[in-house]
Design an enzyme around this catalytic site. Structure first.
Site, short mmCIF file in Angstrom:
data_model
loop_
_atom_site.label_atom_id
_atom_site.label_comp_id
_atom_site.label_asym_id
_atom_site.label_seq_id
_atom_site.Cartn_x
_atom_site.Cartn_y
_atom_site.Cartn_z
CE LYS A 24 -50.61 -21.76 -11.34
NZ LYS A 24 -49.22 -21.82 -11.75
CB ILE A 68 -50.68 -22.24 0.05
CG1 ILE A 68 -51.23 -22.98 -1.18
CG2 ILE A 68 -51.16 -22.88 1.33
CD1 ILE A 68 -50.83 -24.44 -1.24
N GLY A 126 -50.39 -15.80 -7.88
CA GLY A 126 -49.58 -15.40 -9.02
C GLY A 126 -50.36 -14.41 -9.84
CB ALA A 127 -49.63 -12.99 -13.13
CE1 TYR A 128 -54.92 -13.22 -17.16
CE2 TYR A 128 -52.63 -12.58 -16.82
CZ TYR A 128 -53.85 -12.39 -17.44
OH TYR A 128 -54.01 -11.36 -18.32
N GLY A 129 -53.56 -16.37 -11.14
CA GLY A 129 -54.16 -17.43 -10.35
C GLY A 129 -53.87 -17.35 -8.87
CG ASP A 176 -40.65 -18.64 -13.71
OD1 ASP A 176 -39.67 -17.93 -13.38
OD2 ASP A 176 -41.79 -18.45 -13.29
#
Ligand SMILES: Nc1ncnc2c1ncn2[C@@H]1O[C@H](COP(=O)(O)OP(=O)(O)OP(=O)(O)O)[C@@H](O)[C@H]1O
Length: 486
Positions: A39, A16, A19-22, A186
């Site tokens: 996550k 779903i 991201g950058a690291y996940g 963020d």
């Protein structure tokens, strides 16, 4: 396909988010049938090893996502698609010292979220599972984020009360974080999830920090929402009539979050972003705004009341920005968001309704609520006085707005766009959007992942087109994601 995989008692059904690291997955607990989001945060050491082994460049978001999917797929495959992982004790994560968090950087996000998650408007972590390549964070699942809800579903277009509810819940969650010394850094609609009853839940503490102050120009956040002092701190300037201290070596972190809330308030009420980046040299709109904040009224259909509140939020000087309590009280008392249309008349929230929106905090600081009733009475009195001002006079006031050389932009259906970001812990400057990335090419039989990824790219392309049309005169580049360098 990852969707056939089992992680302890959780069956993975779909991806779903990424991201950058996940990667984020929707999962179902096979024992209770309850839905969760998992996550997957890859350990940077395992990622670096993977990139080096394959001689890959890790800057492109799509390539990264593909690699994460591939790596995870092979990991599951080597265990016949059934992983049984140990649980990490959540209390021990909370006890990790700064030194330990430095050695386990991917635990920082988890530790900070655990610390604040007693608030009813913050996504809850239920379990943390550890493996050799990644940490799996099991959280509550919500099927909509605020971005999709504003832009795709136009969910807030007619409903001023709903805007107030979601905004106040978000403020309340953030206020709770600030009180506990966690600064999100963020805040953006993609990081706010909504349940079926339109309650808001703050997520993604990946960039959050405990630093009460940050040095000027420490870029952290997503560019549309980032406060100007995080991007380009102008020394020795007089802005909006306020002199910004030229000797400032550190600036408050919490007021950066307040700035982002202001942009979200604009998103909710106008379905627009005011600028791409609060950078006076690189963004025309922001440059004009910095010289004359009346520009906001030219480019957005704001009511005078909302403009007045936004003026207090979007102060270039972080020290003169409105505080959270006053912001919440003022928004709840607004009687209009826009000049015309369904949001031109909005009810003032009663103190009971206001309380229900903000009291979702298990450790509520009750003494801090007394301000509301007094503030509201005062506001109502002021409104009555304002109501007595003849309409003609008000119109005249509007007419004397100074002319700006900025073209008006709010005549199209201007949606915000959504970029995928890439993070690079070795490089805290510009990173590309997924639109510039190489096309997805899978060397695994992960058709589901391929479909997800294509869909994401197509949606991004449509949104980018939209953006180009709406901001053709203001385009300054993509929404960039920046990494903290504390
Ligand atoms: N608990 C959840 N329930 C439903 N969807 C979620 C949940 N958590 C995250 N998501 C989805 O996954 C996306 C990515 O999650 P998150 O922002 O936490 O990851 P990230 O790796 O930090 O991403 P980014 O780098 O874009 O900030 C979110 O924007 C949201 O759409």
């Amino acid at each position: 396909m990852l969707s056939d995989c089992l992680l302890n008692n959780f069956r993975i059904t779909s991806q779903i988010g990424s991201g950058a690291y996940g990667l984020v997955f929707h999962v179902v607990d096979i024992l209770t049938n309850r839905e969760y989001a998992v996550k997957t945060v890859f350990k940077s050491s395992s990622m670096d090893e993977f990139y080096n082994k394959n001689g890959l460049n890790n800057n492109s978001q799509v390539a990264r996502t593909t690699l994460l999917q591939t790596q995870l797929y092979h990991f599951f495959k080597s265990f016949q698609k059934k992983l049984f992982l140990p649980l990490v004790d959540l209390d021990s994560i909370l006890q990790l010292t700064e030194n330990e968090l430095n050695r386990l950087p991917h635990y920082r996000e988890i530790a900070f979220q655990l610390k604040v998650q007693s608030h009813g408007n913050i996504v809850k972590i239920h379990q943390v599972l550890e493996s050799s390549i990644a940490t799996f964070i099991v959280m509550d699942y919500y099927d909509r984020d605020l971005f999709t809800s504003i832009v795709d579903h136009k969910h807030f277009i007619n409903d001023g009360v709903l805007i107030k509810k979601v905004f106040l819940q978000l403020c309340s969650a953030l206020d709770h974080c600030h009180r506990l010394g966690i600064y999100h850094c963020d805040i953006k609609p993609e990081n706010v999830l909504l349940d079926r009853n339109d309650n808001a839940y703050l997520c993604d503490f990946g960039l959050s920090t405990k630093s009460k102050y940050l040095a000027p120009n420490v870029c952290v956040g997503s560019s549309y929402y980032m406060a100007p002092e995080r991007i380009l701190y102008c020394l020795n300037t007089t802005t909006n009539g306020i002199h910004v201290d030229e000797c400032c070596s550190s600036l408050p972190t919490d007021t950066g979050d307040i700035w982002s809330l202001g942009i979200i308030l604009i998103n909710l009420t106008c379905i627009r972003n005011p600028w791409l980046k609060a950078h006076q040299k690189e963004d025309n709109t922001f440059h004009h705004f910095a010289n004359d904040n009346n520009v906001l009224k030219k480019i957005l259909p704001l009511s005078n009341e909302l403009f007045a509140v936004l003026t207090k939020i979007l102060q270039l000087n972080p020290y003169t920005r409105i505080d959270m309590k006053t912001l919440m009280s003022e928004v709840s008392s607004l009687t209009s968001f826009t000049k015309e249309g369904p949001l031109s008349q909005v009810p003032i929230l009663s103190s009971e309704v206001y309380m229900t929106h903000i009291i979702r905090n298990e450790n509520l600081f009750l003494d801090d609520l007394s301000h509301f009733a007094a503030d509201q009475e005062q506001d109502q009195e002021q409104e009555q006085v304002q109501e007595q001002v003849p309409e003609e006079e008000q119109e005249q006031e509007e007419d004397v707005e100074p002319e700006s050389d900025i073209p008006s932009t709010y005549n199209s259906d201007g949606s915000m766009e959504k970029y995928e970001y890439t993070n690079n812990h070795n490089n805290n400057t510009f990173l590309s959007s997924s639109m510039d990335s190489t096309p997805y090419q899978s060397d695994i039989d992960d058709v589901g992942a391929f479909k997800d990824c294509k869909l994401q790219q197509d949606t991004l392309r449509n949104r980018l087109l939209c953006l180009q049309m709406n901001f053709s005169t203001f385009t300054d580049g993509p929404n960039e994601k920046w990494l903290p360098d504390y």
